[in-house]
Design an enzyme around this catalytic site. Structure first.
Site, short mmCIF file in Angstrom:
data_model
loop_
_atom_site.label_atom_id
_atom_site.label_comp_id
_atom_site.label_asym_id
_atom_site.label_seq_id
_atom_site.Cartn_x
_atom_site.Cartn_y
_atom_site.Cartn_z
N TYR A 258 0.82 -1.22 0.00
CA TYR A 258 0.00 0.00 0.00
C TYR A 258 0.86 1.27 0.00
O TYR A 258 0.59 2.19 -0.79
CB TYR A 258 -0.98 -0.02 1.17
CG TYR A 258 -2.33 -0.55 0.79
CD1 TYR A 258 -2.46 -1.87 0.34
CD2 TYR A 258 -3.48 0.22 0.86
CE1 TYR A 258 -3.70 -2.38 -0.02
CE2 TYR A 258 -4.72 -0.28 0.50
CZ TYR A 258 -4.82 -1.58 0.06
OH TYR A 258 -6.05 -2.08 -0.31
N GLU A 265 1.65 6.40 -7.07
CA GLU A 265 0.56 7.30 -7.48
C GLU A 265 0.96 8.76 -7.27
O GLU A 265 0.65 9.62 -8.10
CB GLU A 265 -0.71 6.96 -6.70
CG GLU A 265 -1.31 5.61 -7.04
CD GLU A 265 -2.49 5.26 -6.14
OE1 GLU A 265 -3.15 6.22 -5.66
OE2 GLU A 265 -2.76 4.07 -5.92
#
Length: 334
Positions: A258, A265
């Site tokens: 994560y 991102e």
């Protein structure tokens, strides 16, 4: 060795080779019961002993075990299993009350006529998503081994169609939570689905300049690895199966993946800000006399902050889930 055990005409016959008081010999006995018993006894042979279970035909209290009043010398009661008449009645009463209570609880719970249909839908949804992300992961891995770093720069054109399909289908997870098909909380699902939608459709899908960036490879790779463990876990949960290695991977793999996915991102957002500033794409020009333009690149900077806030929310949720499924089991205190 080689026990011969049978019940005939209410008499239990036993014969076997064994080592006992007479040394290595053949031992045998027979017991005529007070009342009728089932003709098929059950028995289990271990290295230490032999257990024979004979069932009464009617569940009632016997005054004694054998038809003859005088007890045979080799018979002795096992007081760990012994019940007198009052204990037996109490045990039967407790079992009857437990059965009645269970029936009452089951009658209070409304039966869902669509239970099997819902379960079938969830199994198919998780299976399709697993196959889709598996295809993405295998495709990217094979191309990485064959082309090396060159595979980074055309990742989008190779797997984008399948990623579009999987991420569009992922909107069903929000709907599943809303209608109560799954017990997952709504907010983490919304954060993940809309976050990925924004990166895939708005940033990468609208800018051709971003589609050839190496960061696309890392975003898609981290997304697919996470789902390789998540969707099979949910699919097996639908049919009541828990595979411990998969459970551990489901609630552990997110710890490195994560943050790495969020970092990829964030890099993607930072790289796209100059392009959006230069092209003015998605910027909003307000009418005169204000003559003010809201730059989309500014919204991207705000989104960067929201990205890490969302990561914190998901981290907190997944940490609680990990403690629930992998933490030490609490023992009930009587």
């Amino acid at each position: 060795q080689n026990p011969d055990i049978a019940v005939t005409d209410n008499v239990l016959y036993f014969k076997a080779q064994g080592h006992g008081a007479k040394g290595d010999n053949i031992y045998e006995f027979q017991i005529e019961f007070l009342e009728p018993v089932e003709p098929k006894p059950r028995y289990k042979v271990t290295q230490r002993q032999l257990n024979i279970t004979v069932q009464k035909k009617e569940s009632n209290w016997w005054e004694r075990l054998t038809k003859q009043e005088q007890r045979q010398l080799f018979l002795a009661p096992d007081f760990d299993r012994w019940l007198d008449e009052s204990d037996a009645e109490m045990e039967l009463r407790e079992k009857e009350e437990e059965k009645i209570n269970k029936m009452k609880i089951e009658s209070r719970v409304p039966k869902d006529p669509f239970k099997h249909l819902k379960k079938g839908y969830l199994i198919m949804y998780n299976l399709v998503q697993f196959l889709g992300f598996s295809w993405i992961f295998v495709n990217m891995t094979v191309r990485l081994f064959i082309l090396g770093k060159d595979s980074f720069y055309d990742t989008f054109h190779t797997v984008a169609d399948m990623m579009y399909f999987c991420q569009t289908l992922a909107f069903m997870e929000i709907l599943n939570s809303l209608v109560g098909l799954v017990r997952s909380p709504l907010i983490p699902a919304v954060i993940q689905v809309f976050g990925r939608f924004f990166i895939l459709f708005v940033v990468l899908g609208s800018l051709e300049e971003m589609q050839n960036k190496a960061v696309v490879f890392f975003i898609f790779y981290f997304w697919s690895i996470i789902e390789l463990f998540r969707y099979p876990y949910y699919m097996l949960s639908c049919i009541g199966i828990e595979w411990k290695p998969l459970t551990w991977l489901r609630y552990t793999s997110w710890i490195p993946l994560y943050p790495l996915g969020s970092l990829a991102e964030a890099v993607c957002i930072v790289q796209s800000i100059p392009i959006f500033s230069e092209t003015g794409k998605f910027s909003l020009a307000l009418p005169n006399p204000l003559n003010v333009t809201i730059q989309f690149s500014f919204l991207l900077q705000v989104y960067l902050i929201a990205l890490f806030l969302g990561l914190f929310v998901n981290f907190r949720h997944l940490y609680k889930q990990r403690r629930k499924h992998l933490g030490p089991k609490k023992r009930k205190v009587k």
